[in-house]
Every structure is written in structure tokens, then in C-alpha cells.
Design a protein around this motif. Sequence first.
Motif, PDB file in Angstrom:
ATOM      1  N   HIS A 140      36.588  40.890  31.117  1.00 57.98           N
ATOM      2  CA  HIS A 140      37.818  41.197  31.846  1.00 57.98           C
ATOM      3  C   HIS A 140      37.535  42.392  32.745  1.00 57.98           C
ATOM      4  N   VAL A 141      37.644  42.182  34.057  1.00 61.42           N
ATOM      5  CA  VAL A 141      37.266  43.203  35.035  1.00 61.42           C
ATOM      6  C   VAL A 141      38.496  43.555  35.863  1.00 61.42           C
ATOM      7  N   PRO A 142      39.324  44.478  35.401  1.00 61.75           N
ATOM      8  CA  PRO A 142      40.551  44.816  36.118  1.00 61.75           C
ATOM      9  C   PRO A 142      40.303  45.814  37.250  1.00 61.75           C
ATOM     10  N   LEU A 143      41.295  45.918  38.113  1.00 58.28           N
ATOM     11  CA  LEU A 143      41.268  46.899  39.201  1.00 58.28           C
ATOM     12  C   LEU A 143      42.492  47.795  39.072  1.00 58.28           C
ATOM     13  N   LEU A 144      42.251  49.100  38.992  1.00 58.02           N
ATOM     14  CA  LEU A 144      43.329  50.092  39.016  1.00 58.02           C
ATOM     15  C   LEU A 144      43.304  50.724  40.397  1.00 58.02           C
ATOM     16  N   HIS A 145      44.319  50.436  41.195  1.00 54.22           N
ATOM     17  CA  HIS A 145      44.263  50.733  42.622  1.00 54.22           C
ATOM     18  C   HIS A 145      45.406  51.641  43.059  1.00 54.22           C
ATOM     19  N   SER A 146      45.079  52.526  43.975  1.00 55.46           N
ATOM     20  CA  SER A 146      46.077  53.300  44.707  1.00 55.46           C
ATOM     21  C   SER A 146      45.609  53.353  46.157  1.00 55.46           C
ATOM     22  N   PRO A 147      46.442  53.781  47.099  1.00 54.88           N
ATOM     23  CA  PRO A 147      46.030  53.757  48.513  1.00 54.88           C
ATOM     24  C   PRO A 147      44.740  54.518  48.804  1.00 54.88           C
ATOM     25  N   PHE A 148      44.410  55.537  47.990  1.00 56.17           N
ATOM     26  CA  PHE A 148      43.249  56.365  48.315  1.00 56.17           C
ATOM     27  C   PHE A 148      42.261  56.502  47.155  1.00 56.17           C
ATOM     28  N   SER A 149      42.363  55.626  46.174  1.00 56.32           N
ATOM     29  CA  SER A 149      41.384  55.649  45.087  1.00 56.32           C
ATOM     30  C   SER A 149      41.463  54.328  44.333  1.00 56.32           C
ATOM     31  N   PHE A 150      40.394  54.037  43.604  1.00 55.32           N
ATOM     32  CA  PHE A 150      40.412  52.878  42.716  1.00 55.32           C
ATOM     33  C   PHE A 150      39.386  53.090  41.615  1.00 55.32           C
ATOM     34  N   THR A 151      39.579  52.397  40.525  1.00 57.58           N
ATOM     35  CA  THR A 151      38.640  52.450  39.409  1.00 57.58           C
ATOM     36  C   THR A 151      38.682  51.107  38.678  1.00 57.58           C
ATOM     37  N   THR A 152      37.727  50.915  37.786  1.00 60.16           N
ATOM     38  CA  THR A 152      37.659  49.666  37.031  1.00 60.16           C
ATOM     39  C   THR A 152      37.015  49.964  35.685  1.00 60.16           C
ATOM     40  N   TYR A 153      37.005  48.977  34.833  1.00 60.52           N
ATOM     41  CA  TYR A 153      36.350  49.080  33.532  1.00 60.52           C
ATOM     42  C   TYR A 153      36.180  47.676  32.998  1.00 60.52           C
ATOM     43  N   ARG A 154      35.363  47.516  31.963  1.00 65.12           N
ATOM     44  CA  ARG A 154      35.268  46.226  31.315  1.00 65.12           C
ATOM     45  C   ARG A 154      36.279  46.184  30.173  1.00 65.12           C
ATOM     46  N   GLY A 155      37.264  45.317  30.303  1.00 64.83           N
ATOM     47  CA  GLY A 155      38.274  45.175  29.268  1.00 64.83           C
ATOM     48  C   GLY A 155      37.961  44.016  28.350  1.00 64.83           C
ATOM     49  N   SER A 156      38.916  43.685  27.475  1.00 64.16           N
ATOM     50  CA  SER A 156      38.723  42.614  26.503  1.00 64.16           C
ATOM     51  C   SER A 156      39.623  41.441  26.826  1.00 64.16           C
TER      52      SER A 156
END
Length: 227
Positions: free
Chosen positions: A211-227
Motif C-alpha cells: 500500500h503506497v499512499p500519498l500525503l499531499h499538500s500544495p507545497f509538500s508531499f510524503t509517502t510510506y509503505r502501508g498495510s
Amino acid sequence: MFPSYFCNGLRVILSRSFCFQRRYANRPIVELEGAAQEELKITELRLAKLFSSETAAPTTSAEGHISQPDKAADRMRIIGAHLGAPPQPSANKASETTGSSNRTRPPITTHVLDTALGSPASGIEVHLEMWKDVSSPPSFDNKDFNGWTTLGSSITNNDGRSGQLVDIVDDVAPGFYRISFNTSKYAPSGFFPYVSIIFEIKKSQTTEHFHVPLLHSPFSFTTYRGS
């Protein structure tokens, strides 16, 4: 001696105070996911209670009308029949399951959360690709992106989750994958025209879920491997 109800009330207050202190430092996204899990548990409990109750035989009044509780029971039987019925194939939609698999969902999934608003991000176009160039793997120094082949695409729903991007199979093919999000359409004034995340599934991981989600905002983003 304090009365028992006073002591019980004091215990509740202290317990809630401790819980508040423990969760106060959490990020909004953590609280959002926790709340979603609690809502899921409540829904499951209510459905289990609803469909486990026995329905009595219908009673008829002197006028021949079914009483109100029995009307509700009839509705529950109809809903239960629909929930238990096998899905009907659609003429204009391909089957979501290919072959026989022990999985209940695709091996690669994703969702998008808007961390600026603290809510799911709906309407974002998502593409999943796999690297097919066997001569060399993708790398920081390799600027040739012709080796990518599209596996599937979807648009996130109101919960920020995408539809099926890859077939439901027991063993996913090992290799390099790229999942891309069209963030420019979702946030036209943002800094990122799109976001691409490249990850590798090794031969020893083919039965796992990614599970590869995207946590997004207009000026940043991050991700992680979820379950």
C-alpha cells in the motif's frame, strides 16, 4: 468516604485526561486514520447486531395490514438477500478478479490524503506502471523513461482511495514499479505538477501487499509503505 458514583466519575475524567495528553501531539493525518478505523469497527458491530437478530413470524391486524415491526423485518430480509447475493457481471466493465486468488484486494493499492485540509483527496488521477527494460534497472543516473509500461489507472473516490490498478493475483511480479498522481489538476496553484513514487518489489516479497499512499499538500508531499 466519597459515594461510588463520584469515584467512578473521577476515574472517567482521569482516564480521558490521560488519553487526551497521549494523543495531543499526534498529527491530523494520524487522528484521521484512527477515527476511520473506529468508524469501521462501529459499522461492523452494528451490521453484525442487525443481521444476527431473529425475525419473528409476521402478524396481521384485523384490517389485514402487516404491523410496523414486521415491515422493518421484511426490509432487513431484503437487504440481507442483496448483501449475500453474488455480484452480477456488467457488460461494460471488466471483471476485477483475474483467475483464482486467495487475495481479497489487489497486491498494490493507494490512497491520497490532503494534509493541508485534513481530509481525503478525491478526483486525483492515478497511474501505475512497471519497468519492463530488462537490460538495465531504473536509477538516478538513468534519465531514459521509455522502459515504463502502464498497468492501470484510476481516479480517487470521496475517501481518497483509487480503484483497481492491477489484477488480483496471489504472486505479484517482482521488479520496479512507479505510481504517479496528477496533483496539478487537484491543486493548480500548488508547487508540484505531478508526483511519481518509484518502489521495488523483490522476489522474496511477491506474496506481500504493498500500500503506497500519498500525503499531499500544495507545497509538500510524503509517502510510506502501508498495510
